[in-house]
Scaffold this motif. Structure first.
Motif, PDB file in Angstrom:
ATOM      1  N   PRO A   1      17.776 -38.463 -22.169  1.00 24.91           N
ATOM      2  CA  PRO A   1      16.804 -39.180 -23.002  1.00 24.91           C
ATOM      3  C   PRO A   1      15.527 -39.419 -22.190  1.00 24.91           C
ATOM      4  CG  PRO A   1      18.964 -40.253 -23.057  1.00 24.91           C
ATOM      5  CD  PRO A   1      19.013 -39.210 -21.987  1.00 24.91           C
ATOM      6  N   PRO A   2      14.374 -38.961 -22.658  1.00 24.81           N
ATOM      7  CA  PRO A   2      13.149 -38.997 -21.856  1.00 24.81           C
ATOM      8  C   PRO A   2      12.733 -40.404 -21.440  1.00 24.81           C
ATOM      9  CG  PRO A   2      12.685 -38.254 -24.097  1.00 24.81           C
ATOM     10  CD  PRO A   2      14.165 -38.380 -23.975  1.00 24.81           C
ATOM     11  N   ASP A   3      12.982 -41.396 -22.262  1.00 22.41           N
ATOM     12  CA  ASP A   3      12.543 -42.749 -21.923  1.00 22.41           C
ATOM     13  C   ASP A   3      13.394 -43.395 -20.836  1.00 22.41           C
ATOM     14  OD1 ASP A   3      14.634 -42.684 -23.762  1.00 22.41           O
ATOM     15  OD2 ASP A   3      14.203 -44.698 -24.502  1.00 22.41           O
ATOM     16  N   THR A   4      14.588 -42.873 -20.566  1.00 22.66           N
ATOM     17  CA  THR A   4      15.442 -43.491 -19.551  1.00 22.66           C
ATOM     18  C   THR A   4      15.196 -42.935 -18.152  1.00 22.66           C
ATOM     19  OG1 THR A   4      17.215 -41.906 -19.933  1.00 22.66           O
ATOM     20  CG2 THR A   4      17.296 -43.943 -21.200  1.00 22.66           C
ATOM     21  N   LEU A   5      14.679 -41.737 -18.051  1.00 20.24           N
ATOM     22  CA  LEU A   5      14.516 -41.093 -16.747  1.00 20.24           C
ATOM     23  C   LEU A   5      13.606 -41.900 -15.826  1.00 20.24           C
ATOM     24  CD1 LEU A   5      15.309 -38.692 -15.029  1.00 20.24           C
ATOM     25  CD2 LEU A   5      13.369 -37.455 -15.980  1.00 20.24           C
ATOM     26  N   ARG A   6      12.524 -42.426 -16.364  1.00 19.49           N
ATOM     27  CA  ARG A   6      11.576 -43.177 -15.526  1.00 19.49           C
ATOM     28  C   ARG A   6      12.177 -44.484 -15.018  1.00 19.49           C
ATOM     29  NH1 ARG A   6       8.817 -46.951 -18.927  1.00 19.49           N
ATOM     30  NH2 ARG A   6       9.302 -46.532 -21.100  1.00 19.49           N
ATOM     31  N   HIS A   7      13.270 -44.965 -15.635  1.00 21.69           N
ATOM     32  CA  HIS A   7      13.946 -46.170 -15.153  1.00 21.69           C
ATOM     33  C   HIS A   7      14.970 -45.855 -14.070  1.00 21.69           C
ATOM     34  CE1 HIS A   7      12.037 -48.599 -18.197  1.00 21.69           C
ATOM     35  NE2 HIS A   7      12.451 -47.770 -19.133  1.00 21.69           N
ATOM     36  N   LEU A   8      15.283 -44.562 -13.900  1.00 24.65           N
ATOM     37  CA  LEU A   8      16.288 -44.161 -12.915  1.00 24.65           C
ATOM     38  C   LEU A   8      15.677 -43.608 -11.632  1.00 24.65           C
ATOM     39  CD1 LEU A   8      18.799 -42.344 -15.302  1.00 24.65           C
ATOM     40  CD2 LEU A   8      19.008 -44.649 -14.373  1.00 24.65           C
ATOM     41  N   VAL A   9      14.551 -42.901 -11.759  1.00 23.45           N
ATOM     42  CA  VAL A   9      13.918 -42.247 -10.608  1.00 23.45           C
ATOM     43  C   VAL A   9      12.445 -42.631 -10.572  1.00 23.45           C
ATOM     44  CG1 VAL A   9      13.382 -40.029  -9.521  1.00 23.45           C
ATOM     45  CG2 VAL A   9      15.506 -40.294 -10.787  1.00 23.45           C
ATOM     46  N   TRP A  10      11.948 -43.008  -9.393  1.00 20.17           N
ATOM     47  CA  TRP A  10      10.545 -43.378  -9.240  1.00 20.17           C
ATOM     48  C   TRP A  10       9.684 -42.120  -9.307  1.00 20.17           C
ATOM     49  CZ3 TRP A  10       7.941 -47.926  -8.918  1.00 20.17           C
ATOM     50  CH2 TRP A  10       6.619 -47.871  -8.475  1.00 20.17           C
ATOM     51  N   ASP A  11       8.796 -42.039 -10.266  1.00 21.22           N
ATOM     52  CA  ASP A  11       7.873 -40.922 -10.437  1.00 21.22           C
ATOM     53  C   ASP A  11       8.621 -39.579 -10.390  1.00 21.22           C
ATOM     54  OD1 ASP A  11       5.471 -39.785 -10.948  1.00 21.22           O
ATOM     55  OD2 ASP A  11       4.628 -40.065  -8.956  1.00 21.22           O
TER      56      ASP A  11
ATOM     57  N   THR B   1      21.747 -41.842  -4.142  1.00 22.37           N
ATOM     58  CA  THR B   1      21.011 -42.861  -3.417  1.00 22.37           C
ATOM     59  C   THR B   1      21.516 -42.894  -1.976  1.00 22.37           C
ATOM     60  OG1 THR B   1      20.405 -45.207  -3.363  1.00 22.37           O
ATOM     61  CG2 THR B   1      22.601 -44.681  -4.181  1.00 22.37           C
ATOM     62  N   HIS B   2      20.714 -43.452  -1.090  1.00 25.57           N
ATOM     63  CA  HIS B   2      21.113 -43.558   0.310  1.00 25.57           C
ATOM     64  C   HIS B   2      21.536 -44.974   0.678  1.00 25.57           C
ATOM     65  CE1 HIS B   2      20.068 -39.458   1.353  1.00 25.57           C
ATOM     66  NE2 HIS B   2      19.001 -39.593   0.611  1.00 25.57           N
ATOM     67  N   THR B   3      21.610 -45.838  -0.313  1.00 24.71           N
ATOM     68  CA  THR B   3      22.119 -47.186  -0.095  1.00 24.71           C
ATOM     69  C   THR B   3      23.335 -47.392  -0.993  1.00 24.71           C
ATOM     70  OG1 THR B   3      20.613 -48.050  -1.770  1.00 24.71           O
ATOM     71  CG2 THR B   3      19.860 -48.120   0.512  1.00 24.71           C
ATOM     72  N   ARG B   4      24.265 -48.237  -0.546  1.00 26.28           N
ATOM     73  CA  ARG B   4      25.486 -48.467  -1.331  1.00 26.28           C
ATOM     74  C   ARG B   4      25.100 -48.962  -2.727  1.00 26.28           C
ATOM     75  NH1 ARG B   4      30.586 -48.677  -0.101  1.00 26.28           N
ATOM     76  NH2 ARG B   4      30.190 -48.758   2.142  1.00 26.28           N
TER      77      ARG B   4
ATOM     78  N   PRO C   1      15.484 -46.774  -8.320  1.00 28.94           N
ATOM     79  CA  PRO C   1      16.886 -47.068  -8.037  1.00 28.94           C
ATOM     80  C   PRO C   1      17.654 -45.862  -7.491  1.00 28.94           C
ATOM     81  CG  PRO C   1      16.534 -46.950 -10.403  1.00 28.94           C
ATOM     82  CD  PRO C   1      15.198 -46.749  -9.750  1.00 28.94           C
ATOM     83  N   PHE C   2      17.238 -44.636  -7.856  1.00 24.81           N
ATOM     84  CA  PHE C   2      17.937 -43.450  -7.349  1.00 24.81           C
ATOM     85  C   PHE C   2      16.935 -42.462  -6.767  1.00 24.81           C
ATOM     86  CE2 PHE C   2      20.731 -44.895 -10.845  1.00 24.81           C
ATOM     87  CZ  PHE C   2      21.850 -45.197 -10.089  1.00 24.81           C
ATOM     88  N   ARG C   3      17.392 -41.660  -5.827  1.00 24.82           N
ATOM     89  CA  ARG C   3      16.562 -40.605  -5.231  1.00 24.82           C
ATOM     90  C   ARG C   3      16.488 -39.403  -6.161  1.00 24.82           C
ATOM     91  NH1 ARG C   3      12.642 -38.557  -3.112  1.00 24.82           N
ATOM     92  NH2 ARG C   3      12.826 -36.942  -1.571  1.00 24.82           N
ATOM     93  N   THR C   4      17.632 -39.015  -6.715  1.00 23.87           N
ATOM     94  CA  THR C   4      17.696 -37.887  -7.650  1.00 23.87           C
ATOM     95  C   THR C   4      18.657 -38.213  -8.788  1.00 23.87           C
ATOM     96  OG1 THR C   4      19.502 -36.788  -6.483  1.00 23.87           O
ATOM     97  CG2 THR C   4      17.277 -36.143  -5.857  1.00 23.87           C
ATOM     98  N   VAL C   5      18.433 -37.569  -9.919  1.00 23.17           N
ATOM     99  CA  VAL C   5      19.337 -37.634 -11.067  1.00 23.17           C
ATOM    100  C   VAL C   5      19.572 -36.204 -11.518  1.00 23.17           C
ATOM    101  CG1 VAL C   5      19.585 -38.370 -13.472  1.00 23.17           C
ATOM    102  CG2 VAL C   5      18.591 -39.923 -11.800  1.00 23.17           C
TER     103      VAL C   5
ATOM    104  N   GLY D   1      11.537 -40.230   0.453  1.00 24.09           N
ATOM    105  CA  GLY D   1      12.165 -41.446   0.944  1.00 24.09           C
ATOM    106  C   GLY D   1      12.243 -42.567  -0.071  1.00 24.09           C
ATOM    107  N   ARG D   2      11.638 -42.401  -1.227  1.00 22.12           N
ATOM    108  CA  ARG D   2      11.702 -43.434  -2.267  1.00 22.12           C
ATOM    109  C   ARG D   2      13.066 -43.378  -2.912  1.00 22.12           C
ATOM    110  NH1 ARG D   2       8.368 -47.706  -4.051  1.00 22.12           N
ATOM    111  NH2 ARG D   2       9.480 -48.482  -5.858  1.00 22.12           N
ATOM    112  N   ASP D   3      13.788 -44.475  -2.867  1.00 22.28           N
ATOM    113  CA  ASP D   3      15.202 -44.455  -3.247  1.00 22.28           C
ATOM    114  C   ASP D   3      15.549 -45.515  -4.280  1.00 22.28           C
ATOM    115  OD1 ASP D   3      17.260 -42.753  -2.488  1.00 22.28           O
ATOM    116  OD2 ASP D   3      18.294 -44.350  -1.420  1.00 22.28           O
TER     117      ASP D   3
END
Length: 193
Positions: free
Chosen positions: A31-41, A169-172, A80-84, A76-78
């Motif tokens: 869903p396009p509107d959720t991606l921006r809430h999971l990964v920074w830019d 992510t790189h943090t627990r 909430p997630f680094r990748t989805v 390095g931006r992590d």
């Protein structure tokens, strides 16, 4: 004579369950509107690809896998997630023996059995058919430097389609992050109904 026709129809899969899905591309599932809430830019990753069906001499259909991945544009931006990543696998019927849905059910069961006890796999009621989530953890040690990598997975099956939504992510990861990814997987599953 009609018996031969029925036998031939059975042999070529006329009575075999072909499932609801033929080809599924992974990218439009998110869903396009959720991606921006999971990964920074987020930006699409070049690793995303759809594989052609595996067939004899290129004829007919076959199982199809598709992958789509987005990563943070800022190194390095992590948060909430680094990748989805969305992984989708569509199973096809194997006439006359197995329907596509049965083949998907059997493979999905191996996905669940493959989740080790350390992953904290748990059922996610309401996440399509047999949905579950887990957290994979990997540590990389190079001399004195250590990097921890966590992958949260939300996996589900709908008819002959299996989907694995994962985030790195790189943090627990907290329980809230896991719940956020599972909620996104529920949105994907709802769109597939």
């Amino acid at each position: 004579m009609s018996g031969c026709g029925v036998t031939a129809a059975w042999w070529f899969g006329a009575f075999t369950d072909h499932g609801r899905f033929h080809r599924v591309d992974a990218c439009p599932l998110m869903p396009p509107d959720t991606l921006r809430h999971l990964v920074w830019d987020p930006v699409p990753d070049r690793d995303g690809e759809s594989h052609p069906p595996r067939t004899l001499l290129g004829l007919g259909g076959g199982d199809l896998t598709a992958v789509c991945k987005w990563s943070s544009l800022i190194a390095g931006r992590d948060a909430p997630f680094r990748t989805v990543r969305v992984y989708a696998e569509t199973r096809t019927a194997d006439p006359p023996y197995q329907g596509a849905t049965q083949r998907a059910r059997e493979l999905f069961a191996t996905w669940r059995r493959g989740a080790g006890p350390q992953s904290g796999a748990r059922d996610e009621p309401g996440l399509a058919e047999e949905g579950f989530s887990l957290v994979d953890h990997m540590s990389i040690q190079i001399v004195f430097a250590r990097t921890d990598i966590y992958d949260i997975h939300a996996k589900f099956r709908t008819s002959n389609l299996m989907v694995d939504l994962s985030a790195r992510t790189h943090t627990r990861p907290s329980a809230e992050l896991r719940a956020q990814l599972v909620a996104t997987a529920r949105q994907i599953a709802d769109r597939l109904r």
